[in-house]
Each structure stands twice: as C-alpha cells, then as structure tokens.
Design an enzyme around this catalytic site. Structure first.
Site, PDB file in Angstrom:
ATOM      1  N   PRO A 246      -4.973  16.919  -6.874  1.00  0.00           N
ATOM      2  CA  PRO A 246      -4.004  17.946  -7.277  1.00  0.00           C
ATOM      3  C   PRO A 246      -2.687  17.319  -7.723  1.00  0.00           C
ATOM      4  O   PRO A 246      -2.406  16.145  -7.424  1.00  0.00           O
ATOM      5  CB  PRO A 246      -3.820  18.786  -5.992  1.00  0.00           C
ATOM      6  CG  PRO A 246      -4.981  18.440  -5.120  1.00  0.00           C
ATOM      7  CD  PRO A 246      -5.360  17.041  -5.458  1.00  0.00           C
ATOM      8  N   PRO A 247      -1.854  18.079  -8.424  1.00  0.00           N
ATOM      9  CA  PRO A 247      -0.546  17.539  -8.854  1.00  0.00           C
ATOM     10  C   PRO A 247       0.335  17.182  -7.662  1.00  0.00           C
ATOM     11  O   PRO A 247       0.355  17.884  -6.651  1.00  0.00           O
ATOM     12  CB  PRO A 247       0.068  18.690  -9.666  1.00  0.00           C
ATOM     13  CG  PRO A 247      -1.084  19.551 -10.062  1.00  0.00           C
ATOM     14  CD  PRO A 247      -2.099  19.427  -8.975  1.00  0.00           C
ATOM     15  N   GLY A 248       1.054  16.086  -7.806  1.00  0.00           N
ATOM     16  CA  GLY A 248       2.026  15.703  -6.797  1.00  0.00           C
ATOM     17  C   GLY A 248       1.484  14.945  -5.611  1.00  0.00           C
ATOM     18  O   GLY A 248       2.198  14.717  -4.630  1.00  0.00           O
ATOM     19  N   THR A 249       0.215  14.535  -5.661  1.00  0.00           N
ATOM     20  CA  THR A 249      -0.372  13.854  -4.511  1.00  0.00           C
ATOM     21  C   THR A 249      -0.170  12.338  -4.553  1.00  0.00           C
ATOM     22  O   THR A 249      -0.555  11.656  -3.604  1.00  0.00           O
ATOM     23  CB  THR A 249      -1.876  14.166  -4.414  1.00  0.00           C
ATOM     24  OG1 THR A 249      -2.484  13.957  -5.699  1.00  0.00           O
ATOM     25  CG2 THR A 249      -2.097  15.602  -4.000  1.00  0.00           C
ATOM     26  N   GLY A 250       0.397  11.803  -5.617  1.00  0.00           N
ATOM     27  CA  GLY A 250       0.734  10.381  -5.634  1.00  0.00           C
ATOM     28  C   GLY A 250      -0.151   9.522  -6.501  1.00  0.00           C
ATOM     29  O   GLY A 250      -0.233   8.312  -6.284  1.00  0.00           O
ATOM     30  N   LYS A 251      -0.821  10.091  -7.491  1.00  0.00           N
ATOM     31  CA  LYS A 251      -1.714   9.298  -8.350  1.00  0.00           C
ATOM     32  C   LYS A 251      -0.914   8.308  -9.198  1.00  0.00           C
ATOM     33  O   LYS A 251      -1.230   7.115  -9.245  1.00  0.00           O
ATOM     34  CB  LYS A 251      -2.536  10.231  -9.236  1.00  0.00           C
ATOM     35  CG  LYS A 251      -3.381  11.236  -8.479  1.00  0.00           C
ATOM     36  CD  LYS A 251      -4.227  12.089  -9.399  1.00  0.00           C
ATOM     37  CE  LYS A 251      -3.373  13.023 -10.236  1.00  0.00           C
ATOM     38  NZ  LYS A 251      -2.634  14.012  -9.423  1.00  0.00           N
ATOM     39  N   THR A 252       0.130   8.795  -9.846  1.00  0.00           N
ATOM     40  CA  THR A 252       0.958   7.905 -10.671  1.00  0.00           C
ATOM     41  C   THR A 252       1.711   6.912  -9.810  1.00  0.00           C
ATOM     42  O   THR A 252       1.894   5.749 -10.192  1.00  0.00           O
ATOM     43  CB  THR A 252       1.935   8.739 -11.515  1.00  0.00           C
ATOM     44  OG1 THR A 252       1.199   9.719 -12.254  1.00  0.00           O
ATOM     45  CG2 THR A 252       2.704   7.855 -12.473  1.00  0.00           C
ATOM     46  N   HIS A 468       7.414  47.412   6.313  1.00  0.00           N
ATOM     47  CA  HIS A 468       6.362  46.668   5.609  1.00  0.00           C
ATOM     48  C   HIS A 468       6.180  45.275   6.227  1.00  0.00           C
ATOM     49  O   HIS A 468       5.056  44.876   6.565  1.00  0.00           O
ATOM     50  CB  HIS A 468       6.734  46.547   4.129  1.00  0.00           C
ATOM     51  CG  HIS A 468       5.703  45.853   3.304  1.00  0.00           C
ATOM     52  ND1 HIS A 468       4.806  46.520   2.510  1.00  0.00           N
ATOM     53  CD2 HIS A 468       5.412  44.518   3.140  1.00  0.00           C
ATOM     54  CE1 HIS A 468       4.013  45.645   1.905  1.00  0.00           C
ATOM     55  NE2 HIS A 468       4.372  44.425   2.261  1.00  0.00           N
ATOM     56  N   GLU A 469       7.286  44.550   6.401  1.00  0.00           N
ATOM     57  CA  GLU A 469       7.189  43.198   6.968  1.00  0.00           C
ATOM     58  C   GLU A 469       6.809  43.249   8.435  1.00  0.00           C
ATOM     59  O   GLU A 469       6.091  42.370   8.936  1.00  0.00           O
ATOM     60  CB  GLU A 469       8.513  42.455   6.786  1.00  0.00           C
ATOM     61  CG  GLU A 469       8.932  42.250   5.335  1.00  0.00           C
ATOM     62  CD  GLU A 469       7.900  41.499   4.518  1.00  0.00           C
ATOM     63  OE1 GLU A 469       7.149  40.694   5.103  1.00  0.00           O
ATOM     64  OE2 GLU A 469       7.837  41.717   3.298  1.00  0.00           O
TER      65      GLU A 469
END
Length: 706
Positions: A246-252, A468-469
């Site tokens: 997934p995006p942001g997991t540290g591949k780059t 509601h909450e």
C-alpha cells in the site's frame, strides 16, 4: 526521514575525461552580445538632424563642402575643415570611428521631403548668399542599400519561429533550462545516478519495521558485494525484485536505503519518465537506461511506480497496437530478459497496484522475487515511531508503545506525519517539549480533520448530533465483537459534524459475527435518532455507505450468505473492471440484493433492541455530550459498566487460569501414576494416561467456541 539535498556533483573537477556539458542558453547569450557590439561599433557616431534655417546659415557662411542625397530621401551634409575646426558646430561625429571599419559619416542629415523642391531650394539659397556660378554646390544623388537590414528582415521571422519551436520542444520533453543536449536529448534516459561520489545518507538503520523485506533486499546487496559466495554453489544472482504494498509503507525508502548501503552504481527513475507524447521516445529511453547500466555493471536500477509503464496489455480499450505505453513496455520486457544479456544489472521496482501489471513483467526471470511491504503491526509501528522521534524533543518518560497502540492501520508515512504534526502543535502552544496530548491531538487531526468550533449549528441540530453519536457509542460498548471505544465528540471536524474514535484490535481475519457487530454499531446513530425523535436525518450518510459496501462484500465476496452459498464473485486479476457483463445472472443479482437488505435490516433491528434496553444510559450519555462536547471510554464505563467483551475476556482468563492449575495437578498425578506403572501395574498406567488427557478437552471446546 529527510533526504540530503546538498549532494556533490558526481563529476570530479580534476577528471580530464569528463567533457563539459554544452548549455544551449549560450547561443542566445552570444546573439544578444552581437547586437550590443553592433550598436557600439556602428551606431555610436550618429549625425545630428539639420533644420532649414541651419542649412541657410551654413550656405551663407560657406561651411558646406558637399551635399549627398541618399535614396531621394535623406540629404547628408558634409562641412568644410575650417567650419569643423571653427567651433561653431558642437557635438559633431568623430571622423572614422568604429575601429576603422566604417566609411566617413556626414556631419548633419536633412529630411528632404519632396525631392523636386530640394535642389531648387539649395541653388536659390546659394545665389542669394552671393555664390558665383563656378562656386555653386550641386547635390549628388546616390542609391545606398542596407544589406544588414534586408538580411535581418528576412531572418527575424524564421529565427523567431525556431526559438518558439525549441522552447516548446524543451517544455514537452520535460527539460529545464540548461538541460544537456536540449531537444536532441529527448530519447536519453532521465535516471538519476548514485555512485561512490554521491553522498546518500539513508541506510537500513533508518528503515524500521520492514524486517522481512529488508532481509530480502539486503541479500540482493550482498549478491553484488560477494557474488562468489553464491555462484560457487551454482546459484545465479536474481535479476529483479518487485516491492509491492500500500502507499506510504516504505517501498521507496527501502530503495533509498539500498542506494546508501550498496557500493555499486544505483540508477533511480520513475515509471512516468519513460512515457512521452512522441512515438518511440519511451522505448529509446529504456534502451539508453540499460545501455548506461551495462556500462556501469554491476549496478542496481530502481524504477519507482512501475505501473505507469507496466500496465497489462489488452485490459484497456485505449491500449492499441501502436500505443506508446505498449511500445515502451515491450522494450522494457526485452531489455529485462530478452535475447541479450544483462549480467550484473539488478532491477528493483515498486508499485502499489500490482494487480494491473502485465503478467509477462511479473514472471520469473524478470522479477524473480516479489517482496510484499504491508502495513506495520504493533511492534513495527513502535520501531517506526522510534526512528521518526529521534529529532523531536520529547517529555520525560515518554511512552512510545502507547502511540503504537493508538495508531492501528497507520502506514510509515502516516506515522511520520503524526510526529511532525505533534511537533507543530506543541510549537503552536509555545511548549519546550512535545507531550503525549500533542500526539493524541495530531492523531485526531489526521484521522478526523481540523476542529471547526466556530461552525454555526442550531440547538436542535446539536441535540440530534449528540444522540446520534451517543447511539454509536452505546451500541459499540454493549456488543461483544465491537471495537473498543476511545472517545466521542460532537465538535465538527472536517466534513463530519461529530465523530466516534475506536481502537480496532490487531487481527488478520474477520468472522461473520464481528462484521455483523460492526454493522450494528455503525447503524446505532440512525437507530438512536429514530427512537428518540421519531424521525431520521441525513447525518448517517457515511454510515449507510460503509455498511452497504460491507453487506455486499459479505454476500458476493466472502460467501457469508446461506441462500447465495459459498460463492465469491471477487476478481483479484482485475479483468472484470473492463467487462460489460456481471459474472452472475439477474436472478442471482436479485437474490444478492435481498440478502443484503436482510443483513442490514437485521443489524438495524439489533441496534434498536440494544438502545431500547439501555434508553436511560443513552439519554445520560447524550446529555453529557451536550455538556462536555467530548467524552471518553471512562465515562461510558461509569454509565454502562465494563464492556461485554472485557467481561468475557476476564471470564476466559479466569477459566484459563483454573485450567492451568488443573494441568499442573494432573502433571503431578501423572508422575505418581507413572512411578506406579514402572513398578509393574499396567492398569494404573492406563488410568494415568486418562488423567493426563481429560483436562485438555475443555480447552479444545473453549477454543472452538471462541
């Protein structure tokens, strides 16, 4: 992590073999300088304009030596030497000039106007001044061509078109000013090269949590450093590794660490750098990239976001046989494992859309390894927090493990963002250190958005939001499989008018009961509105969207419907995304719709049943929300008591403790019985075996029930 941007140039100053790059801007500088020099050399001695009265005065004083009419338009007036030296005329052009490159210039010029009246005027003025017939000065008529102006007039338009064309080509080719080769380098690779002369400060110690992925990538680096260690046993160096996650997991980041650790050249390029509007440019850049890589082998080539060029052929209707992307992909496939050899060139690539990649790209021999970089678990999040908390000034005895527990589902990039936001929040409050509350505020800011306390909300709307909450909080607190509630707020954040924060447990699979409980407490807000006010509002839009998708997934993907059966229409290959038909009949579609509606109605009725049975607590909770605007799990525990899940967990722990005591007692009994059996009594030995086995049966039953 921040990357060092002050990188020295990979070219050594003292290297004689390195040729200086030609900058095309020098051409424009030379042209501009030529114009300036021309103005200095040829136009610095400009003759003054003479008036009619000045001409009459010059003739009266016999100061004119000759008159030259140029192109029947301008009369050039040359003065006598005595007139020039007399001082009667100021600011006369200097004789010669221009470093001897010019012809003598006139002292004055006169705009003739009508050529037929000029000569009679000159002759009549001379006669009036007393000139004799032999002394009369007659004008000379010449035709003079300005070759420079003519040539410039012909060249200026083509030159302007060429400049505009070059500018457009450079822009379309993506080249900035000073690019090497300009338009002629369109087909050249744009890979950034990191070698021994380039300082990359990121290494594997800066990559936290990705232990399995680091092991795989470190082995590739070790292949390049010590190839004989593997080749002497008959092994081959892997040709490529694909980082998927997934995006942001540290591949780059992992690739940057490889560049910092490896002592070999590292080529870094994005997949979109291959794609251009010009036909054949992408394939040319692929060839040039691998040509450079072969020259510097052994080396590593990293292609980030490879899905930009590696999309599967045939899935997209716009993907034709002459499509530029397909040509680029074909060239990439050929270079990675074609008829030629790429000894010592290892390909690293990263993508978060591996499902759309071409199968030919994923096969062994091109990408021998597919390394999955998933979202970090609890321990990995703690390690990532420790990396990103290094430059931050923290309060004493700060609990990093607490932060890891508060951020389930966060990627490494999200965690870095949390740390940065917490530091900014602390600085905004003029603190000297970053405290625990600052991190909690940062998590709320990232998950829910910025607080909007000044948003105008009427009293009736605020009461509706509170109930509601409170309905969400009540149902989630009383259901067994619901996620633990952290806090509830009716302060608007982002687009939401209220929010409830849950802390989901770390699990890899989800049961049907857990999904139904999640749907029930998601519908708790709508149920509370109907029970208290007798009408519903649009505030449950996001809840309805969530449970509708979840119900359809249960029926059509996970096989959790008795009537539809154990059937899944999920297509992991992505082929159905471009299809025009559904993989099931209309009758099955109607059945799926009925099952989804029944599941949602069942969950909605469960929510209303729970709220009816706890209406007093719901009202108390809503009034507390209206008063404080933010309440926490402690407030719900005070109103409703401990969560059902916590009670069951404590009961299970008590059973496990008693079972452990029984197991200890049974072990003692077994030892004693075995001693008796050793003495020669087989009957007692069998009884001892039964004593050992019997206590395990309740444990198996409890496990199955759980």
């Amino acid at each position: 992590m921040t990357q060092n941007t002050n990188k020295p140039s990979p070219e050594k100053k003292g290297d004689k073999n390195v040729k200086p790059r030609f900058n095309s801007n020098w051409i424009f500088a030379i042209i501009a300088l030529s114009f300036i020099l021309f103005e200095i050399l040829f136009n610095r001695n400009v003759a003054q304009r003479a008036t009619t009265s000045m001409i009459k005065e010059m003739i009266a004083k016999h100061d004119i030596e000759k008159l030259v009419v140029v192109n029947k338009d301008i009369a050039e007036i040359y003065l006598t030497g005595d007139a020039v030296s007399s001082g009667r005329y100021e600011n006369l052009p200097k004789p010669g000039g221009g470093m001897g490159l010019q012809v003598p210039k006139p002292h004055y010029t006169y705009n003739i106007g009508d050529i037929s009246n000029f000569e009679p005027f000159i002759l009549e003025t001379q006669k009036n001044a007393g000139y004799s017939d032999s002394d009369l000065i007659y004008p000379e008529y010449i035709t003079r061509k300005n070759y420079f102006t003519d040539i410039l007039g012909w060249l200026i338009l083509p030159a302007l078109l060429i400049v505009v064309w070059l500018f457009m080509m450079r822009r379309m080719a993506g080249g900035g000013s000073g690019g090497a080769g300009g338009i002629f380098s369109v087909g050249k690779s744009r890979a950034q090269i990191f070698d021994k002369d380039t300082n990359v400060k990121i290494n594997f110690s800066d990559v936290a949590g990705l232990e399995e992925a680091k092991t795989e990538v470190m082995e590739i680096v070790d292949f390049l450093k010590n190839p004989k260690k593997y080749t002497q046993l008959g092994g081959k160096i892997p040709k490529g590794a694909l980082l998927i996650g997934p995006p942001g997991t540290g591949k780059t980041l992992l690739a940057k660490a490889v560049a910092g650790e490896a002592n070999v050249p590292f080529f870094s390029i994005s997949g979109s750098d291959f794609v251009e509007m010009f036909v054949g440019v992408g394939a040319s850049r692929v060839r040039d990239l691998f040509k450079q890589a072969k020259e510097k082998a052994p080396c590593i080539v990293f292609i980030d976001e490879i899905d930009a060029v590696g999309r599967a052929r045939g899935r997209n209707a716009n993907f034709g046989s002459n499509d530029e992307r397909e040509n680029t992909l074909n060239q990439l496939l050929t270079e990675m494992d074609g008829f030629g050899t790429n000894m010592g060139v290892i390909i690293l690539a990263a993508t978060n859309r591996a499902d759309i990649l071409d199968r030919a790209l994923l096969r062994a021999g091109r990408f021998d390894r597919q390394i999955h970089v998933e979202l970090p678990d609890l321990n990995e999040r703690e390690a990532i927090f420790k990396v990103h908390l290094r430059p931050i000034k923290l309060a004493k005895n700060f609990d990093v493990a607490f932060l890891a527990k508060q951020t389930p589902g966060f990627s490494g990039a999200d965690i870095a963002n949390v740390c940065n936001e917490a530091a900014l929040i602390a600085a905004r409050k003029n603190k000297t250190v970053v405290e625990k509350q600052d991190f909690l505020d940062a998590i709320d800011r990232i998950v829910g958005g910025l607080e909007r306390k000044n948003k105008i909300i009427s009293l009736q709307e605020k009461k509706t939001i509170a109930y509601h909450e409170a309905g969400h909080a009540t149902v989630s607190w009383l259901l067994e499989h619901a996620s633990p509630l952290v806090k509830v707020t009716i302060i608007p954040r982002g687009r939401a008018l209220g929010a409830a924060w849950y802390l989901p447990e770390e699990r890899q699979i989800t049961t049907r009961e857990q999904l139904l409980d999640e749907m029930a407490y998601a519908l708790g807000g709508r149920a509370a509105e109907e029970l208290v006010f007798g009408k519903v509002s649009t505030g449950a839009l996001s809840d309805l969207e969530k449970i509708t998708k979840q119900a359809y997934a249960m029926v059509s993907f996970f096989g959790m419907s008795d009537k539809v059966g154990n059937i899944s229409f999920y297509d992991s290959s992505g082929q159905s995304d471009f299809g025009f038909t559904k993989p099931y009949s209309e009758k099955t579609a109607e059945l799926i719709d009925r099952e989804v509606k029944e599941i949602i109605e069942e969950s909605y009725n469960r929510s209303k049943d729970v709220l009816r049975a706890n209406m007093k607590g719901l009202t108390e909770l809503a009034e507390l929300l209206l008063e404080k605007e933010v309440i926490f799990g402690e407030d719900l525990e005070r109103i409703f008591g401990k969560r059902k899940a916590d009670k069951l967990k404590e009961e299970q722990e008590e059973k496990d403790r008693k079972m452990a005591d029984n197991n200890t007692a049974s072990v003692v009994t077994e030892d004693e019985v075995n001693k008796t059996a050793t003495a020669g009594d087989p009957t007692v030995k069998d009884a001892g075996l039964k004593v050992t086995v019997d206590p395990e049966k309740p444990a198996e039953e409890s496990t199955g029930g759980k």
